[in-house]
Design a protein around this motif. Structure first.
Motif: not given
Length: 97
Positions: A1-4, A6-14
């Motif tokens: 679940m941590d990977g998902l 982190k991936w969502l935050s990496d995509i949405s932060w910009p």
């Protein structure tokens, strides 16, 4: 679940950072220009309070105070459109003939 997560935050932060930056710059611009315009109008009103009542009536009949209100409304509307363009909320584009 941590990977998902982190991936969502990496995509949405910009996207989030760009939206927040646009909101901040637009709000500061709009607030600053409106405040400056209010100061100018306040100074103009203070300057007209020293004139004689007859001159004030003549200026009112000539439409000077209507002119001031229409001009300031136009300036505020123009600044509002600039801020909306900055927010990219204007969807229509002008066609060049």
């Amino acid at each position: 679940m941590d990977g998902l997560a982190k991936w969502l935050s990496d995509i949405s932060w910009p996207i989030v950072s760009r939206v927040l930056a646009a909101l901040g710059v637009g709000t500061v611009t709009y607030t600053g220009v409106t405040e400056g315009l209010n100061n100018v109008l306040g100074s103009a009103k203070a300057a007209t309070q020293g004139i004689l009542p007859v001159a004030a009536q003549l200026a009112a009949r000539a439409g000077f105070f209507d002119y001031m209100s229409i001009t300031s409304g136009g300036l505020v509307a123009g600044i509002s459109w600039l801020v909306l363009k900055h927010f990219a909320l204007q969807t229509g584009t002008a066609s060049n003939p």
